[in-house]
Scaffold this active site. Structure first.
Site, PDB file in Angstrom:
ATOM      1  N   THR A 181       0.827  -1.216   0.000  1.00 22.22           N
ATOM      2  CA  THR A 181       0.000   0.000   0.000  1.00 22.22           C
ATOM      3  C   THR A 181       0.856   1.259   0.000  1.00 22.22           C
ATOM      4  OG1 THR A 181      -1.787  -1.017   1.175  1.00 22.22           O
ATOM      5  CG2 THR A 181      -1.585   1.339   1.459  1.00 22.22           C
ATOM      6  N   ARG A 209     -14.435  -7.540   1.472  1.00 19.82           N
ATOM      7  CA  ARG A 209     -13.422  -7.192   2.470  1.00 19.82           C
ATOM      8  C   ARG A 209     -12.887  -5.768   2.219  1.00 19.82           C
ATOM      9  NH1 ARG A 209      -7.633  -5.729   2.517  1.00 19.82           N
ATOM     10  NH2 ARG A 209      -6.684  -6.675   4.340  1.00 19.82           N
ATOM     11  N   VAL A 210     -12.859  -4.971   3.273  1.00 19.57           N
ATOM     12  CA  VAL A 210     -12.190  -3.666   3.222  1.00 19.57           C
ATOM     13  C   VAL A 210     -11.013  -3.754   4.180  1.00 19.57           C
ATOM     14  CG1 VAL A 210     -12.434  -1.207   3.765  1.00 19.57           C
ATOM     15  CG2 VAL A 210     -14.291  -2.413   2.614  1.00 19.57           C
ATOM     16  N   GLY A 211      -9.883  -3.246   3.780  1.00 15.22           N
ATOM     17  CA  GLY A 211      -8.699  -3.306   4.637  1.00 15.22           C
ATOM     18  C   GLY A 211      -8.613  -2.109   5.568  1.00 15.22           C
ATOM     19  N   ASP A 212      -7.452  -1.958   6.175  1.00 16.00           N
ATOM     20  CA  ASP A 212      -7.216  -0.855   7.111  1.00 16.00           C
ATOM     21  C   ASP A 212      -7.012   0.482   6.402  1.00 16.00           C
ATOM     22  OD1 ASP A 212      -4.799  -2.010   6.005  1.00 16.00           O
ATOM     23  OD2 ASP A 212      -3.751  -0.523   7.227  1.00 16.00           O
ATOM     24  N   THR A 232       1.167   0.296   6.746  1.00 17.19           N
ATOM     25  CA  THR A 232       1.085  -0.673   5.653  1.00 17.19           C
ATOM     26  C   THR A 232       1.284  -2.053   6.244  1.00 17.19           C
ATOM     27  OG1 THR A 232       2.066  -1.367   3.540  1.00 17.19           O
ATOM     28  CG2 THR A 232       3.553  -0.338   5.104  1.00 17.19           C
ATOM     29  N   GLY A 233       0.690  -3.054   5.627  1.00 18.21           N
ATOM     30  CA  GLY A 233       0.837  -4.406   6.156  1.00 18.21           C
ATOM     31  C   GLY A 233      -0.490  -5.126   6.201  1.00 18.21           C
ATOM     32  N   GLY A 235      -3.763  -5.628   6.863  1.00 22.60           N
ATOM     33  CA  GLY A 235      -4.823  -4.711   7.247  1.00 22.60           C
ATOM     34  C   GLY A 235      -5.875  -5.308   8.158  1.00 22.60           C
TER      35      GLY A 235
HETATM   36  C1  SD4 Z   1      -4.613  -4.052   3.301  1.00 23.62           C
HETATM   37  N1  SD4 Z   1      -2.974  -2.725   4.429  1.00 23.62           N
HETATM   38  O1  SD4 Z   1      -5.573  -3.900   2.565  1.00 23.62           O
HETATM   39  C2  SD4 Z   1      -3.442  -3.131   3.132  1.00 23.62           C
HETATM   40  C3  SD4 Z   1      -2.392  -3.785   2.336  1.00 23.62           C
HETATM   41  C4  SD4 Z   1      -1.058  -3.193   2.519  1.00 23.62           C
HETATM   42  O2  SD4 Z   1       1.112  -3.056   2.069  1.00 23.62           O
HETATM   43  O3  SD4 Z   1      -0.793  -2.364   3.301  1.00 23.62           O
HETATM   44  N2  SD4 Z   1      -0.104  -3.580   1.826  1.00 23.62           N
HETATM   45  O4  SD4 Z   1      -4.518  -4.948   4.139  1.00 23.62           O
END
Ligand code: SD4
Length: 317
Positions: A181, A209-212, A232-233, A235
């Site tokens: 991200t 699904r919605v991420g962070d 990032t990571g 989510g």
């Molecule tokens: C997610 N946080 O949708 C995002 C993906 C992400 O680096 O950060 N990738 O989970």
């Protein structure tokens, strides 16, 4: 105002940071810079996980999440699970500027974007469809998102509820190949701080699904008075802890950005030692996190690349 402007972003998305930087130097606002940087990544499909043609869900479709925060007014706009529109960050900005809402999702976010003049288009590419077909033909392995070790005979996406009963949450398996991200923080000549994110989320996710990333305080946060942060990571874990809000709050109490980012990550790893993710943080004095942040259960160094043009700070897995 301390030696503004400044841009910091996640990952090695140099074209995006450079674009944000040039916007700031042409007296653009921090918001202009964040949107412009995210838009570059959406067009370049940064890392395959920003913009169209990435992270197909269980049905093979790509959807986008984005967030824009104006730390001078605390005005924000976000879109989640938005399909068939390429410019997620620009749409998020219009949610912020043209409505009293903060967060639009799903098909209705798409309809909003169409009303605002965006073109409806298919977000799939040959690449994303091939990725999905490969996953399907491999019995939907790897499987990240169900809390089950799927029996390939019984399970091969889409999600089947009867397989998911009584299962404890576990962190998802993520690596640099399925996570990238963009999170950008910009401080303009006026000292105004903005932050934003844009992503296509996670590969083979359960549709819906919605991420962070589009969640205020989770994917990013900014307050002129203290600073800003972005995450990032993984989510699905990150959003349980609002790490960007946490880091900004820590900076409010005078904690240096590096430690503020570290605190946010540590809180997560207390519960999920195998978690993968990172937080970047910058305070209103333009100090930003440097090379001491470890992520997850391994100690990995951030790479800081300041130069005369811009400061980029990568806190990597
Ligand atoms: C997610 N946080 O949708 C995002 C993906 C992400 O680096 O950060 N990738 O989970």
């Amino acid at each position: 105002v301390y030696n503004t402007p400044m841009v910091i972003s996640t990952w090695e998305f140099t074209n995006a940071a450079t674009k944000s930087w040039s916007v700031l130097n042409m007296t653009g606002t921090a918001i202009d810079a964040v949107v412009a940087g995210c838009t570059v990544c959406e067009q370049e499909q940064c890392g395959g996980t920003v913009g169209y043609g990435g992270s197909p869900d269980e049905n093979g479709e790509t959807s986008l999440d984005a967030l824009i925060i104006d730390g001078s007014t605390m005005n924000m706009g976000a879109v989640g699970h938005m399909k068939r529109i390429k410019s997620a960050a620009k749409v998020a900005r219009l949610v912020m500027e043209n409505t009293k809402h903060t967060f639009l999702v799903g098909d209705e976010a798409t309809q909003f974007a169409i009303q605002m003049g965006f073109k409806e288009t298919n977000l799939s590419t040959v690449g994303s469809l091939n990725l999905w077909k490969q996953w399907k033909s491999n019995n939907c392995q790897p499987n990240f998102w169900t809390n089950v070790n799927p029996d390939p005979k019984k399970y091969c996406g889409p999600y089947k509820p009867n397989l998911l009963k009584n299962l404890k949450p576990k962190p998802n398996i993520v690596d640099t190949k399925n996570h990238d991200t963009i999170g950008i923080i910009a401080i303009d000549h006026e000292g105004n701080i903005a932050a934003g994110t844009s992503t296509n989320g996670a590969k083979f996710k359960i549709p819906g699904r919605v991420g962070d990333s589009p969640i205020p305080g989770s994917g990013a946060y900014a307050m002129n008075t203290y600073g800003a942060a972005a995450a990032t990571g993984d989510g699905d874990i990150l959003m349980r802890f609002l790490p960007s809000f946490h880091a900004v709050q820590a900076m409010k109490y005078g904690i240096y950005p590096t430690e503020a980012a570290q605190l946010a990550i540590d809180t997560i790893t207390n519960y999920y030692p195998d978690f993968s993710g990172a937080v970047i943080a910058v305070n209103k004095f333009l100090k930003y996190g440097d090379d001491t942040t470890s992520v997850g259960n391994t100690s990995k160094k951030s790479k800081t690349q300041p130069n005369s043009k811009y400061n980029l700070n990568y806190l990597k897995f």
